[in-house]
Design a protein around this motif. Structure first.
Motif, PDB file in Angstrom:
ATOM      1  N   LEU A 131       0.831  -1.206   0.000  1.00 56.98           N
ATOM      2  CA  LEU A 131       0.000   0.000   0.000  1.00 56.98           C
ATOM      3  C   LEU A 131       0.863   1.252   0.000  1.00 56.98           C
ATOM      4  CD1 LEU A 131      -2.947  -0.662   2.478  1.00 56.98           C
ATOM      5  CD2 LEU A 131      -3.078  -0.072   0.057  1.00 56.98           C
ATOM      6  N   LEU A 132       1.880   1.260   0.877  1.00 50.30           N
ATOM      7  CA  LEU A 132       2.742   2.438   0.971  1.00 50.30           C
ATOM      8  C   LEU A 132       3.565   2.604  -0.297  1.00 50.30           C
ATOM      9  CD1 LEU A 132       3.970   2.361   4.684  1.00 50.30           C
ATOM     10  CD2 LEU A 132       2.008   3.519   3.689  1.00 50.30           C
ATOM     11  N   GLY A 133       4.058   1.496  -0.830  1.00 49.73           N
ATOM     12  CA  GLY A 133       4.830   1.531  -2.067  1.00 49.73           C
ATOM     13  C   GLY A 133       3.993   2.073  -3.205  1.00 49.73           C
ATOM     14  N   ASN A 134       2.780   1.554  -3.319  1.00 54.63           N
ATOM     15  CA  ASN A 134       1.840   2.005  -4.330  1.00 54.63           C
ATOM     16  C   ASN A 134       1.526   3.476  -4.182  1.00 54.63           C
ATOM     17  OD1 ASN A 134       0.863   0.550  -6.364  1.00 54.63           O
ATOM     18  ND2 ASN A 134      -0.990  -0.151  -5.319  1.00 54.63           N
ATOM     19  N   PHE A 135       1.334   3.860  -2.944  1.00 58.57           N
ATOM     20  CA  PHE A 135       0.996   5.254  -2.649  1.00 58.57           C
ATOM     21  C   PHE A 135       2.085   6.186  -3.177  1.00 58.57           C
ATOM     22  CE2 PHE A 135       1.266   9.025  -0.036  1.00 58.57           C
ATOM     23  CZ  PHE A 135      -0.041   9.485  -0.092  1.00 58.57           C
ATOM     24  N   ILE A 136       3.326   5.773  -3.023  1.00 58.71           N
ATOM     25  CA  ILE A 136       4.439   6.620  -3.482  1.00 58.71           C
ATOM     26  C   ILE A 136       4.581   6.546  -5.005  1.00 58.71           C
ATOM     27  CG2 ILE A 136       6.952   6.847  -3.412  1.00 58.71           C
ATOM     28  CD1 ILE A 136       6.734   6.097  -0.407  1.00 58.71           C
ATOM     29  N   LEU A 137       4.490   5.346  -5.543  1.00 56.42           N
ATOM     30  CA  LEU A 137       4.738   5.175  -6.985  1.00 56.42           C
ATOM     31  C   LEU A 137       3.646   5.787  -7.852  1.00 56.42           C
ATOM     32  CD1 LEU A 137       6.000   1.487  -7.196  1.00 56.42           C
ATOM     33  CD2 LEU A 137       7.343   3.579  -7.408  1.00 56.42           C
ATOM     34  N   LYS A 138       2.400   5.688  -7.393  1.00 54.91           N
ATOM     35  CA  LYS A 138       1.290   6.071  -8.265  1.00 54.91           C
ATOM     36  C   LYS A 138       0.684   7.419  -7.917  1.00 54.91           C
ATOM     37  CE  LYS A 138       0.322   1.485  -9.751  1.00 54.91           C
ATOM     38  NZ  LYS A 138      -0.428   0.277  -9.410  1.00 54.91           N
ATOM     39  N   ASN A 139       1.312   8.127  -7.014  1.00 52.13           N
ATOM     40  CA  ASN A 139       0.774   9.400  -6.548  1.00 52.13           C
ATOM     41  C   ASN A 139       1.348  10.526  -7.399  1.00 52.13           C
ATOM     42  OD1 ASN A 139       0.068  11.662  -5.149  1.00 52.13           O
ATOM     43  ND2 ASN A 139       0.745  10.898  -3.150  1.00 52.13           N
ATOM     44  N   HIS A 140       0.558  11.001  -8.347  1.00 53.84           N
ATOM     45  CA  HIS A 140       1.093  11.985  -9.296  1.00 53.84           C
ATOM     46  C   HIS A 140       1.301  13.360  -8.668  1.00 53.84           C
ATOM     47  CE1 HIS A 140       0.697   8.970 -12.265  1.00 53.84           C
ATOM     48  NE2 HIS A 140      -0.603   8.866 -12.089  1.00 53.84           N
ATOM     49  N   GLN A 141       0.678  13.595  -7.530  1.00 54.05           N
ATOM     50  CA  GLN A 141       0.866  14.879  -6.844  1.00 54.05           C
ATOM     51  C   GLN A 141       2.143  14.907  -6.016  1.00 54.05           C
ATOM     52  OE1 GLN A 141      -2.341  14.891  -7.915  1.00 54.05           O
ATOM     53  NE2 GLN A 141      -1.740  16.944  -8.556  1.00 54.05           N
ATOM     54  N   LEU A 142       2.723  13.740  -5.792  1.00 59.48           N
ATOM     55  CA  LEU A 142       3.910  13.670  -4.944  1.00 59.48           C
ATOM     56  C   LEU A 142       5.086  14.368  -5.626  1.00 59.48           C
ATOM     57  CD1 LEU A 142       5.198  10.621  -2.971  1.00 59.48           C
ATOM     58  CD2 LEU A 142       6.756  11.915  -4.398  1.00 59.48           C
TER      59      LEU A 142
END
Ligand code: GTP
Ligand code: MG
Length: 193
Positions: free
Chosen positions: A95-106
């Motif tokens: 979940l955390l990995g996905n959150f970082i990889l797929k978060n275009h606002q990051l």
């Protein structure tokens, strides 16, 4: 950017629950107990905006704080604690990995590492993972008030020699060392530069 105009928005567990409207996001990650929530409080000059605890694993959600309606500071659960304690730790890491990889606002990850224990395997793994995935990040060496100047220099050099091209900021939420550097980063991120 008015840092006094900041507040908690919401806690989420997955990307599609992110708050609206979207702003650029600066995401704070690191092992449990490294001082992520304390850094957010110190930077925003608030005592208990982000909940802190001497017991590892205090932050269980991906917590969003807006800063002057221009930027989100995002407090993530610590990775060490979750991997050890939760039987479904894989799901959490994914979940955390996905959150970082797929978060275009990051726009930027602040990777917090305890200045007293800078060579832990989990941190080295995270650095390599961020690098391999081309995620912009900066290392924050936390709790630097707990070391003497010389001790601190040694630790910093150790990381520098392994990862010479990564920017490292010394930080203490007690003494506020490094706070202005972090504010500079937030301002740059909010203005898109
Ligand atoms: P999790 O939410 O469990 O992942 O932890 P966290 O990374 O958010 O850590 P938190 O900010 O809750 O701080 C953990 C403990 O370290 C608390 O007891 C803080 O008071 C202490 N601490 C945090 N930052 C500093 C610092 O700069 N100096 C010192 N001396 N202690 C600190
Ligand atoms: Mg926390």
């Amino acid at each position: 950017m008015n840092l006094n105009n900041a507040s908690y928005v919401k806690g989420v567990v997955r990307l599609r629950e992110k708050p609206k409207p979207s702003y650029p996001e600066v995401v704070v990650i690191g092992r449990s107990n490294v001082g992520k929530s304390s850094l957010i409080n110190a930077v925003l000059n608030r005592k208990n905006l982000a909940k802190t605890s001497s017991t590892p694993g205090k932050t269980r959600l991906i917590n969003y704080f807006h800063v002057d309606h221009q930027l989100y500071l995002v407090d993530l659960p610590g990775y060490g604690y979750l991997s050890k304690k939760d039987s479904d730790s894989k799901t959490w890491d994914q979940l955390l990995g996905n959150f970082i990889l797929k978060n275009h606002q990051l726009k930027l990850v602040l990777l917090l590492i305890d200045s007293r224990h800078p060579d832990l395997q989990s941190d080295a793994y995270t650095i390599t993972w961020l690098r391999d995935n081309h995620i912009p990040f900066i290392i924050i060496l936390t709790k630097c008030d707990k070391l003497s100047g010389n001790q601190f220099k040694n630790r910093q050099q150790k990381i520098n020699s392994t990862f010479p091209d990564i920017r490292i900021i010394p930080f203490s939420s007690r003494t506020k060392t490094g706070r202005s550097d972090i504010i500079g980063l937030l301002e740059q991120t909010a203005s898109g530069s």
